[in-house]
Design a protein around this motif. Structure first.
Motif, PDB file in Angstrom:
ATOM      1  N   GLY A 228       0.810  -1.215   0.000  1.00 39.27           N
ATOM      2  CA  GLY A 228       0.000   0.000   0.000  1.00 39.27           C
ATOM      3  C   GLY A 228       0.840   1.259   0.000  1.00 39.27           C
ATOM      4  O   GLY A 228       0.501   2.236  -0.676  1.00 39.27           O
ATOM      5  N   HIS A 229       1.934   1.244   0.764  1.00 40.41           N
ATOM      6  CA  HIS A 229       2.761   2.444   0.890  1.00 40.41           C
ATOM      7  C   HIS A 229       3.351   2.860  -0.455  1.00 40.41           C
ATOM      8  O   HIS A 229       3.230   4.026  -0.864  1.00 40.41           O
ATOM      9  N   LEU A 230       3.978   1.924  -1.147  1.00 42.41           N
ATOM     10  CA  LEU A 230       4.619   2.271  -2.408  1.00 42.41           C
ATOM     11  C   LEU A 230       3.613   2.532  -3.514  1.00 42.41           C
ATOM     12  O   LEU A 230       3.801   3.450  -4.322  1.00 42.41           O
TER      13      LEU A 230
ATOM     14  N   VAL B  29       7.764   6.092  -5.097  1.00 41.78           N
ATOM     15  CA  VAL B  29       7.367   5.774  -6.470  1.00 41.78           C
ATOM     16  C   VAL B  29       8.351   6.310  -7.500  1.00 41.78           C
ATOM     17  O   VAL B  29       8.402   5.804  -8.626  1.00 41.78           O
ATOM     18  N   ASP B  30       9.122   7.317  -7.132  1.00 44.80           N
ATOM     19  CA  ASP B  30      10.122   7.852  -8.056  1.00 44.80           C
ATOM     20  C   ASP B  30      11.324   6.922  -8.174  1.00 44.80           C
ATOM     21  O   ASP B  30      12.200   7.149  -9.011  1.00 44.80           O
ATOM     22  N   ASN B  31      11.350   5.897  -7.335  1.00 44.00           N
ATOM     23  CA  ASN B  31      12.489   4.984  -7.296  1.00 44.00           C
ATOM     24  C   ASN B  31      12.077   3.533  -7.519  1.00 44.00           C
ATOM     25  O   ASN B  31      12.780   2.610  -7.114  1.00 44.00           O
ATOM     26  N   ILE B  32      10.934   3.334  -8.180  1.00 41.70           N
ATOM     27  CA  ILE B  32      10.479   1.992  -8.566  1.00 41.70           C
ATOM     28  C   ILE B  32      10.842   1.764 -10.026  1.00 41.70           C
ATOM     29  O   ILE B  32      10.503   2.572 -10.887  1.00 41.70           O
TER      30      ILE B  32
ATOM     31  N   ASP C 194       1.334   2.086 -19.332  1.00 46.69           N
ATOM     32  CA  ASP C 194       0.205   2.753 -18.681  1.00 46.69           C
ATOM     33  C   ASP C 194      -0.088   2.163 -17.310  1.00 46.69           C
ATOM     34  O   ASP C 194      -0.220   2.892 -16.319  1.00 46.69           O
ATOM     35  N   LEU C 195      -0.220   0.848 -17.235  1.00 45.51           N
ATOM     36  CA  LEU C 195      -0.516   0.220 -15.946  1.00 45.51           C
ATOM     37  C   LEU C 195       0.656   0.382 -14.981  1.00 45.51           C
ATOM     38  O   LEU C 195       0.449   0.615 -13.778  1.00 45.51           O
ATOM     39  N   PHE C 196       1.872   0.303 -15.483  1.00 47.56           N
ATOM     40  CA  PHE C 196       3.041   0.517 -14.623  1.00 47.56           C
ATOM     41  C   PHE C 196       3.033   1.941 -14.065  1.00 47.56           C
ATOM     42  O   PHE C 196       3.362   2.167 -12.894  1.00 47.56           O
TER      43      PHE C 196
ATOM     44  N   ILE D 124       0.162   2.169 -11.122  1.00 45.25           N
ATOM     45  CA  ILE D 124       0.378   1.547  -9.810  1.00 45.25           C
ATOM     46  C   ILE D 124       1.518   2.200  -9.033  1.00 45.25           C
ATOM     47  O   ILE D 124       1.793   1.822  -7.901  1.00 45.25           O
ATOM     48  N   ARG D 125       2.152   3.203  -9.616  1.00 42.07           N
ATOM     49  CA  ARG D 125       3.177   3.970  -8.893  1.00 42.07           C
ATOM     50  C   ARG D 125       2.581   5.297  -8.422  1.00 42.07           C
ATOM     51  O   ARG D 125       2.964   6.361  -8.863  1.00 42.07           O
ATOM     52  N   GLY D 126       1.601   5.180  -7.527  1.00 40.87           N
ATOM     53  CA  GLY D 126       0.990   6.372  -6.967  1.00 40.87           C
ATOM     54  C   GLY D 126      -0.513   6.423  -7.100  1.00 40.87           C
ATOM     55  O   GLY D 126      -1.170   7.217  -6.434  1.00 40.87           O
ATOM     56  N   GLY D 127      -1.089   5.572  -7.951  1.00 38.91           N
ATOM     57  CA  GLY D 127      -2.529   5.557  -8.155  1.00 38.91           C
ATOM     58  C   GLY D 127      -3.263   4.578  -7.272  1.00 38.91           C
ATOM     59  O   GLY D 127      -4.483   4.456  -7.347  1.00 38.91           O
ATOM     60  N   GLY D 128      -2.506   3.846  -6.435  1.00 39.11           N
ATOM     61  CA  GLY D 128      -3.119   2.851  -5.569  1.00 39.11           C
ATOM     62  C   GLY D 128      -3.240   1.516  -6.273  1.00 39.11           C
ATOM     63  O   GLY D 128      -4.038   1.364  -7.202  1.00 39.11           O
ATOM     64  N   GLY D 129      -2.440   0.540  -5.879  1.00 41.38           N
ATOM     65  CA  GLY D 129      -2.435  -0.749  -6.557  1.00 41.38           C
ATOM     66  C   GLY D 129      -3.759  -1.482  -6.481  1.00 41.38           C
ATOM     67  O   GLY D 129      -4.133  -2.219  -7.400  1.00 41.38           O
ATOM     68  N   ALA D 130      -4.514  -1.298  -5.398  1.00 37.18           N
ATOM     69  CA  ALA D 130      -5.728  -2.076  -5.174  1.00 37.18           C
ATOM     70  C   ALA D 130      -6.836  -1.778  -6.166  1.00 37.18           C
ATOM     71  O   ALA D 130      -7.814  -2.509  -6.241  1.00 37.18           O
ATOM     72  N   SER D 131      -6.727  -0.714  -6.944  1.00 36.04           N
ATOM     73  CA  SER D 131      -7.710  -0.424  -7.989  1.00 36.04           C
ATOM     74  C   SER D 131      -7.445  -1.225  -9.260  1.00 36.04           C
ATOM     75  O   SER D 131      -8.308  -1.290 -10.140  1.00 36.04           O
TER      76      SER D 131
END
Length: 574
Positions: free
Chosen positions: A184-186, A202-205, A226-228, A231-238
């Protein structure tokens, strides 16, 4: 009005009773049986399936559920409980859990560390199951290439420890609370006390693995840009279930410096001038320096029975004490920093210091997950783009004392945060933001009256701050989840409702997130109270188009029948 026969009314009631009976919610036991059978056929390790699926009747169900509840507000007898908890060991377990939850049409909640402030990862007002990633905690550190592969259920403390094991001059920019879960954090942004030098998490993923709505395991190449991005800030659970992130390590000096300086309004310590100067310095100083400012209403030690405001600067400097003392003497004289205020230490020891461990604590304390620990809390967030004036601050002090217990955490931006474009990731709060505000209130005793009182305090202070913070939109930070700013109604997939909170979290990036969501999860299977909606609105319960289960439709059918029945009754009596 002509006389009406009671027969149509009786027939209508009979019809409603038959329809609702036919879609009656299944029992937890039947869900367990169906899910277990499905999962056995959709994972590579059938022999351990019964060990990772916990029904409500299981003797350890409550302990598994409560272990990662980090907000005690959601650990009550009245809090809705999941029908099942799945604790995957392997990637195929996660794939199977997604496939099976979708096949029986039940909502899937995803939990990594449980620190989401509104309990979204483990509470729902509709039938649901939890996939709890706490056993996904492997961390592989490659110092030579300066990367680490971190599974979603690892904690930040474990990440920091494993990096330290391999290198004393590397770290990772993420949160200061060691029990926060990586998933959740990342995926929500992730920030900590190195953000001015190294940006957000997320700037370091550099790569990730996710299980998508079809049960496929995708890496960066497989999921596409797009998907990558999402999930770097948009919330992975969506968008799916995050399995792991590959992160870029950052270099840290062998010696860093920490300090804490406290001022009190009732001691004539120029506290207001101190906060004024902090606003001018903290977002603009050397990007190796992060100075968090805590503002708290406390009991006065000068005047008995009265409250005052305490201002505390907590800082990390990626360098030595002499250098930061000289720097602050020039830029921030009201801080009054001297070398005696400073402590030089290794980066890993600074992690422990920031987490409020004793100075004698060893790094392996970061491996303690501290399960079953939670206080009652409420959090909110804001962004400040113009310095608050002296008059403004003095009004805030009065309001804080009037409201009661709610305090502020001011986190300065600038540095790297101003160099990254607002659309580089879904996290948009970059250049132009001086600092982020966290509204923070904790309490220790249960009870709905206490909860209402303290949450009302936070909302009152939030309302008072309206003139001082960002507007159009009034922005908020996704990882400081706050349901007050909007939710998507039960069973709904409304773009309009989603935009209410979505624009606050993501500003101009919201519509791109919606387009990506629509492309990768058109039926909105991965959903929660503040998830990214789709534009399709098709079959928004998340079940498959063919053979959707009665479970996922039960509440929607009931609402529909009540609505239809009401309309028919109305028509009968007109």
């Amino acid at each position: 009005m002509e006389n009406l026969s009671p027969l149509p009314f009786v027939l209508l009631i009979f019809l409603l009773l038959n329809v609702t009976a036919s879609v009656a919610a299944p029992t937890a036991e039947s869900v367990y049986t169906s899910f277990l059978r499905c999962l056995t056929n959709n994972t590579k390790s059938q022999d351990h399936v019964s060990d990772i699926v916990f029904a409500q009747t299981n003797s350890t169900f409550s302990s598994v559920l409560q272990a990662y509840i980090r907000n005690a507000r959601f650990n009550t007898t009245s809090t809705p409980k999941p029908l099942l908890i799945v604790t995957p060991f392997e990637e195929s377990d996660v794939q199977g859990a997604v496939i099976c939850a979708k096949s029986i049409g039940i909502q899937l909640k995803i939990r990594s560390g449980g620190h989401d402030f509104e309990g979204i990862s483990y509470v729902s007002d509709q039938p649901f199951i939890i996939i709890d990633m706490f056993q996904f905690r492997n961390i592989t550190v490659d110092v030579q290439n300066e990367v680490a592969v971190v599974q979603a259920g690892a904690t930040l403390g474990e990440v920091y420890y494993r990096i330290w094991e391999k290198s004393k001059v590397h770290g990772f920019p993420a949160g200061v609370c060691p029990t926060v879960g990586v998933g959740g954090h990342l995926s929500g942004g992730g920030y900590g006390n190195m953000l001015r030098k190294h940006g957000l998490s997320v700037d370091n993923i550099v790569d990730a693995k996710i299980v998508d709505v079809k049960g496929r395991i995708l890496d960066k190449k497989g999921m596409g840009e797009d998907l990558f991005w999402a999930i770097r800030g948009g919330g992975g659970a969506s968008f799916g279930v995050i399995l792991s992130f590959t992160v870029k390590l950052v270099q840290v000096p062998k010696v860093v410096t920490v300090y804490r300086v406290v001022k009190s309004l009732d001691k004539n310590e120029n506290t207001t001038e101190f906060v004024l100067q902090w606003q001018q310095v903290a977002p603009h100083t050397d990007d190796r320096l992060f100075m968090r400012l805590l503002l708290q209403p406390v009991s006065s030690k000068v005047v008995k029975g009265q409250k005052t405001i305490r201002a505390t600067v907590i800082a990390l400097f990626l360098g030595g004490a002499d250098e930061v003392v000289t720097l602050m003497g020039k830029e921030f004289p009201t801080l009054g920093l001297n070398k005696e205020n400073c402590t030089e230490m290794s980066w890993i020891d600074s992690v422990l210091w920031w987490a409020n461990f004793d100075n004698t604590t060893k790094p392996d304390a970061l491996l303690d997950r501290n399960v079953n620990s939670a206080s009652f809390l409420k959090r909110k967030s804001d962004y400040v783009q113009k310095p608050i004036s002296k008059e403004g601050l003095e009004g805030i002090w009065k309001k804080m004392v009037e409201v009661g217990k709610t305090g502020f955490v001011f986190n300065p931006y600038g540095g790297k945060m101003s160099e990254v474009s607002s659309d580089a990731t879904p996290f948009p709060h970059r250049a132009g933001n001086l600092f982020k505000i966290q509204y923070s209130v904790n309490w220790e005793e249960p009870g709905i009256e206490l909860e209402n009182n303290f949450t009302r305090q936070a909302r009152m202070l939030y309302s008072y701050m309206t003139p001082f913070v960002s507007r159009n939109p009034r922005s908020a930070f996704l990882n400081y989840r706050d349901l007050d700013i909007g939710t998507n109604s039960f069973g709904n997939n409304s773009y309009e409702e989603g935009a209410v909170y979505g624009v606050k979290y993501f500003n101009d990036n919201f519509d791109r997130l919606v387009k990506i969501k629509t492309a990768v999860d058109p039926e909105n299977f991965f959903r929660n109270e503040q998830s990214i909606p789709t534009h399709t609105g098709l079959n928004t319960t998340g079940a498959s188009k063919s053979g959707a289960s009665e479970l996922s439709h039960f509440s929607l059918y009931w609402k529909l029948m009540v609505k239809v029945g009401g309309l028919l009754l109305l028509e009968l009596f007109i």
